[in-house]
Design a protein around this motif. Structure first.
Motif, PDB file in Angstrom:
ATOM      1  N   PRO A 258      15.309 -82.900 -41.640  1.00  0.00           N
ATOM      2  CA  PRO A 258      14.357 -83.874 -42.193  1.00  0.00           C
ATOM      3  C   PRO A 258      14.089 -85.040 -41.250  1.00  0.00           C
ATOM      4  O   PRO A 258      12.976 -85.572 -41.224  1.00  0.00           O
ATOM      5  CB  PRO A 258      15.053 -84.351 -43.475  1.00  0.00           C
ATOM      6  N   LEU A 259      15.089 -85.437 -40.472  1.00  0.00           N
ATOM      7  CA  LEU A 259      14.892 -86.538 -39.529  1.00  0.00           C
ATOM      8  C   LEU A 259      13.833 -86.185 -38.499  1.00  0.00           C
ATOM      9  O   LEU A 259      12.896 -86.957 -38.246  1.00  0.00           O
ATOM     10  CB  LEU A 259      16.220 -86.863 -38.826  1.00  0.00           C
ATOM     11  N   ALA A 264       7.934 -86.115 -36.506  1.00  0.00           N
ATOM     12  CA  ALA A 264       6.748 -85.315 -36.186  1.00  0.00           C
ATOM     13  C   ALA A 264       5.584 -85.664 -37.106  1.00  0.00           C
ATOM     14  O   ALA A 264       4.434 -85.784 -36.656  1.00  0.00           O
ATOM     15  CB  ALA A 264       7.089 -83.820 -36.277  1.00  0.00           C
ATOM     16  N   HIS A 265       5.855 -85.850 -38.399  1.00  0.00           N
ATOM     17  CA  HIS A 265       4.785 -86.236 -39.329  1.00  0.00           C
ATOM     18  C   HIS A 265       4.258 -87.636 -39.004  1.00  0.00           C
ATOM     19  O   HIS A 265       3.042 -87.883 -39.071  1.00  0.00           O
ATOM     20  CB  HIS A 265       5.303 -86.206 -40.767  1.00  0.00           C
ATOM     21  N   ALA A 266       5.159 -88.550 -38.664  1.00  0.00           N
ATOM     22  CA  ALA A 266       4.726 -89.916 -38.339  1.00  0.00           C
ATOM     23  C   ALA A 266       3.853 -89.923 -37.092  1.00  0.00           C
ATOM     24  O   ALA A 266       2.840 -90.634 -37.026  1.00  0.00           O
ATOM     25  CB  ALA A 266       5.948 -90.813 -38.147  1.00  0.00           C
ATOM     26  N   ARG A 267       4.246 -89.131 -36.086  1.00  0.00           N
ATOM     27  CA  ARG A 267       3.452 -89.065 -34.861  1.00  0.00           C
ATOM     28  C   ARG A 267       2.082 -88.454 -35.148  1.00  0.00           C
ATOM     29  O   ARG A 267       1.060 -88.881 -34.584  1.00  0.00           O
ATOM     30  CB  ARG A 267       4.205 -88.243 -33.823  1.00  0.00           C
ATOM     31  N   CYS A 284       0.007 -87.945 -44.092  1.00  0.00           N
ATOM     32  CA  CYS A 284       1.084 -87.598 -43.153  1.00  0.00           C
ATOM     33  C   CYS A 284       2.157 -88.670 -43.127  1.00  0.00           C
ATOM     34  O   CYS A 284       3.354 -88.363 -43.021  1.00  0.00           O
ATOM     35  CB  CYS A 284       0.513 -87.401 -41.749  1.00  0.00           C
ATOM     36  N   LEU A 285       1.738 -89.917 -43.224  1.00  0.00           N
ATOM     37  CA  LEU A 285       2.720 -91.000 -43.261  1.00  0.00           C
ATOM     38  C   LEU A 285       3.606 -90.860 -44.500  1.00  0.00           C
ATOM     39  O   LEU A 285       4.831 -91.076 -44.427  1.00  0.00           O
ATOM     40  CB  LEU A 285       1.999 -92.354 -43.266  1.00  0.00           C
ATOM     41  N   GLY A 286       3.003 -90.489 -45.632  1.00  0.00           N
ATOM     42  CA  GLY A 286       3.782 -90.258 -46.844  1.00  0.00           C
ATOM     43  C   GLY A 286       4.791 -89.127 -46.665  1.00  0.00           C
ATOM     44  O   GLY A 286       5.937 -89.219 -47.131  1.00  0.00           O
ATOM     45  N   ARG A 287       4.380 -88.066 -45.967  1.00  0.00           N
ATOM     46  CA  ARG A 287       5.312 -86.959 -45.699  1.00  0.00           C
ATOM     47  C   ARG A 287       6.463 -87.426 -44.808  1.00  0.00           C
ATOM     48  O   ARG A 287       7.615 -87.009 -44.989  1.00  0.00           O
ATOM     49  CB  ARG A 287       4.569 -85.795 -45.036  1.00  0.00           C
ATOM     50  N   ALA A 288       6.139 -88.280 -43.839  1.00  0.00           N
ATOM     51  CA  ALA A 288       7.189 -88.806 -42.959  1.00  0.00           C
ATOM     52  C   ALA A 288       8.195 -89.635 -43.757  1.00  0.00           C
ATOM     53  O   ALA A 288       9.412 -89.533 -43.543  1.00  0.00           O
ATOM     54  CB  ALA A 288       6.563 -89.658 -41.853  1.00  0.00           C
ATOM     55  N   GLU A 289       7.698 -90.439 -44.683  1.00  0.00           N
ATOM     56  CA  GLU A 289       8.588 -91.257 -45.509  1.00  0.00           C
ATOM     57  C   GLU A 289       9.440 -90.380 -46.426  1.00  0.00           C
ATOM     58  O   GLU A 289      10.642 -90.632 -46.596  1.00  0.00           O
ATOM     59  CB  GLU A 289       7.749 -92.248 -46.318  1.00  0.00           C
ATOM     60  N   ASP A 290       8.843 -89.350 -47.012  1.00  0.00           N
ATOM     61  CA  ASP A 290       9.589 -88.446 -47.892  1.00  0.00           C
ATOM     62  C   ASP A 290      10.685 -87.717 -47.112  1.00  0.00           C
ATOM     63  O   ASP A 290      11.817 -87.549 -47.600  1.00  0.00           O
ATOM     64  CB  ASP A 290       8.648 -87.421 -48.534  1.00  0.00           C
ATOM     65  N   LEU A 292      12.166 -88.647 -44.291  1.00  0.00           N
ATOM     66  CA  LEU A 292      13.234 -89.553 -43.866  1.00  0.00           C
ATOM     67  C   LEU A 292      14.167 -89.885 -45.025  1.00  0.00           C
ATOM     68  O   LEU A 292      15.378 -90.066 -44.826  1.00  0.00           O
ATOM     69  CB  LEU A 292      12.645 -90.835 -43.272  1.00  0.00           C
ATOM     70  N   ALA A 293      13.623 -89.950 -46.231  1.00  0.00           N
ATOM     71  CA  ALA A 293      14.455 -90.222 -47.403  1.00  0.00           C
ATOM     72  C   ALA A 293      15.474 -89.108 -47.635  1.00  0.00           C
ATOM     73  O   ALA A 293      16.526 -89.336 -48.245  1.00  0.00           O
ATOM     74  CB  ALA A 293      13.577 -90.396 -48.643  1.00  0.00           C
ATOM     75  N   LYS A 294      15.177 -87.893 -47.150  1.00  0.00           N
ATOM     76  CA  LYS A 294      16.090 -86.767 -47.318  1.00  0.00           C
ATOM     77  C   LYS A 294      17.112 -86.655 -46.182  1.00  0.00           C
ATOM     78  O   LYS A 294      18.060 -85.882 -46.275  1.00  0.00           O
ATOM     79  CB  LYS A 294      15.293 -85.455 -47.385  1.00  0.00           C
ATOM     80  N   ALA A 295      16.903 -87.416 -45.105  1.00  0.00           N
ATOM     81  CA  ALA A 295      17.769 -87.299 -43.932  1.00  0.00           C
ATOM     82  C   ALA A 295      19.060 -88.079 -44.140  1.00  0.00           C
ATOM     83  O   ALA A 295      19.057 -89.163 -44.738  1.00  0.00           O
ATOM     84  CB  ALA A 295      17.042 -87.816 -42.690  1.00  0.00           C
ATOM     85  N   ASP A 296      20.152 -87.522 -43.640  1.00  0.00           N
ATOM     86  CA  ASP A 296      21.440 -88.228 -43.644  1.00  0.00           C
ATOM     87  C   ASP A 296      21.546 -88.981 -42.323  1.00  0.00           C
ATOM     88  O   ASP A 296      21.847 -88.393 -41.275  1.00  0.00           O
ATOM     89  CB  ASP A 296      22.594 -87.230 -43.791  1.00  0.00           C
ATOM     90  N   LEU A 297      21.295 -90.279 -42.367  1.00  0.00           N
ATOM     91  CA  LEU A 297      21.251 -91.079 -41.142  1.00  0.00           C
ATOM     92  C   LEU A 297      22.627 -91.318 -40.551  1.00  0.00           C
ATOM     93  O   LEU A 297      22.741 -91.862 -39.449  1.00  0.00           O
ATOM     94  CB  LEU A 297      20.561 -92.414 -41.428  1.00  0.00           C
TER      95      LEU A 297
END
Length: 424
Positions: A258-259, A264-267, A284-290, A292-297
């Motif tokens: 997801p990270l 890629a979606h943000a770009r 696409c920005l919304g997909r990038a935010e979604d 990132l919310a799923k990524a384990d930072l």
């Protein structure tokens, strides 16, 4: 990696994506370097260190492990039984970055970054680790002052990785060295992109993509497409910027992580916004935010994508929203980015501050925009402005003159900009 009682050693291995077998191989190679004979460390030996069953390896193994990691055994969670175990001393990325920059000082701006020179005669995992550390050093300097001037050091690293690849005896190590050669070569391309010297970047990126293919490394492939999207946007070829970002979305790592998908979606969103497709850009920005919310930072990640997280996504959102005609939300996103940005990312802070100034200008706040724009020079004080940042400040000045040509703040900004520009 399964749960272990030695979290410090496990974290070091995870950060380098190293298996127990690979660590054992590296330790044995290091032992050969100071004894003349390969060590006998096995995969099971490493598992015993990780589980805590073996808390204090024999002396040769300890010394080999310290050579491989560059850390004392106690910092890796190893200690004789019965003694007090200190808090793990593994350093985070920001600490390593500050220590490296402090040691190098101002000389790094004028000289190529030295790469590791001490190598055992047998090419193996230890060489991969040393070269990976060299990549981390380049990334640390880039985050602090920009990529300008790092091209030759990066190309030297790629040449070294390819030289060692010809001597390597195992497929795993060969792929690792091809991957590092790709990483170094992409870094050389990024040095040109950040400096605004775009003509030579294509050649490096073509080479980096070939090397990523030889390594069968989808993450390095994504890195190349990420840089291609940025290069195309600087050339104002927005169709190619979108196509490159979509190629990054199609890589295996972006499908799994997801990270990476978020970046890629943000770009893609940035390319679409500049291409005047605001609705698609915001989707696409919304997909990038979604994503990132799923990524384990908290998970270890490769050095090249260490910069990406909430702060960088806010910064890219500021670009997308401002270009899409929503300067208010763009200003808010830029403020969020600056609040979340780690201390060591000075160049990124200056770039986001310039974007904030543009968002303020687009709302008619001329004096505030000029004041914000001026702080860019303070942030980068003592360091030449990277070419990309110079271009962005030039865009700000042109728009400032268009919006408020006779304002006192405009004249003051132009005087300051000319003064700073003459000192470059």
């Amino acid at each position: 990696m399964a749960e272990t009682r030695n979290a410090s050693l496990a974290a070091w291995m995870a950060a380098r994506q190293m298996s127990a077998a690979e660590l054992a191989d590296a330790v044995n190679g290091a032992i050969a370097g100071f004894t003349g004979r390969l060590g006998t460390t096995s995969e099971r030996t490493v598992f015993r260190w990780l589980s805590g069953e073996s808390r204090w390896p024999q002396e040769r193994q300890r010394r080999g492990l310290e050579i491989v990691t560059g850390l004392p055994a106690t910092a890796l969670g190893l200690l004789p039984r019965g003694r007090f175990r200190p808090v793990p001393a593994l350093e985070d990325a920001d600490v390593r970055r500050r220590q490296f920059l402090g040691a190098v000082g101002t000389a790094v701006a004028a000289t190529p970054l030295p790469l590791a020179s001490a190598r055992p005669s047998r090419v193996g995992t230890g060489d991969v680790i040393r070269l990976r550390d060299d990549v981390e050093r380049l990334v640390a300097v880039d985050a602090e002052r920009g990529g300008n001037g790092l091209e030759q050091a990066a190309l030297d690293g790629a040449a070294e990785a390819l030289r060692l690849q010809q001597q390597s005896a195992t497929q795993r190590v060969r792929r690792g060295l091809f991957s590092l050669a790709s990483d170094f070569t992409a870094t050389a391309a990024w040095s040109l992109i950040d400096a605004g010297r775009l003509d030579g970047a294509d050649r490096h990126l073509d080479r980096a993509l070939t090397l990523a293919g030889l390594a069968q490394d989808s993450e390095m492939t994504m890195q190349v497409w990420n840089f291609r999207a940025m290069l195309a946007r600087q050339r104002r070829d927005y169709a190619q910027a979108v196509a490159s970002a979509q190629a990054a979305q199609a890589t295996g790592i972006a499908r799994r992580s997801p990270l990476h998908a978020s970046l890629a979606h943000a770009r893609t969103a940035v390319g679409l916004a500049h291409g005047k497709d605001a609705r698609a850009a915001l989707r696409c920005l919304g997909r990038a935010e979604d994503a990132l919310a799923k990524a384990d930072l908290r998970e270890p990640r490769s050095t090249w994508i260490a910069f990406y997280g909430p702060a960088e996504l806010y910064s890219l959102a500021a670009i997308v929203r401002d270009v899409a005609g929503h300067p208010g939300p763009a200003e808010a996103a830029a403020h969020h980015a600056l609040a979340a940005l780690p201390e060591g990312y000075r160049r990124n802070r200056a770039h986001t501050t310039a974007r904030l100034a543009l968002a303020q200008l687009h709302q008619g706040d001329v004096e505030e925009a000029c004041a914000t724009g001026t702080t860019v020079f303070s942030i980068m004080a003592g360091t030449p402005l990277p070419g990309r940042l110079q271009q962005l400040l030039g865009d700000f000045q042109r728009e400032l003159i268009t919006h408020a040509p006779s304002a006192r703040a405009t004249r003051a900004w132009i005087d300051r900009h000319q003064t700073e520009w003459s000192s470059l």
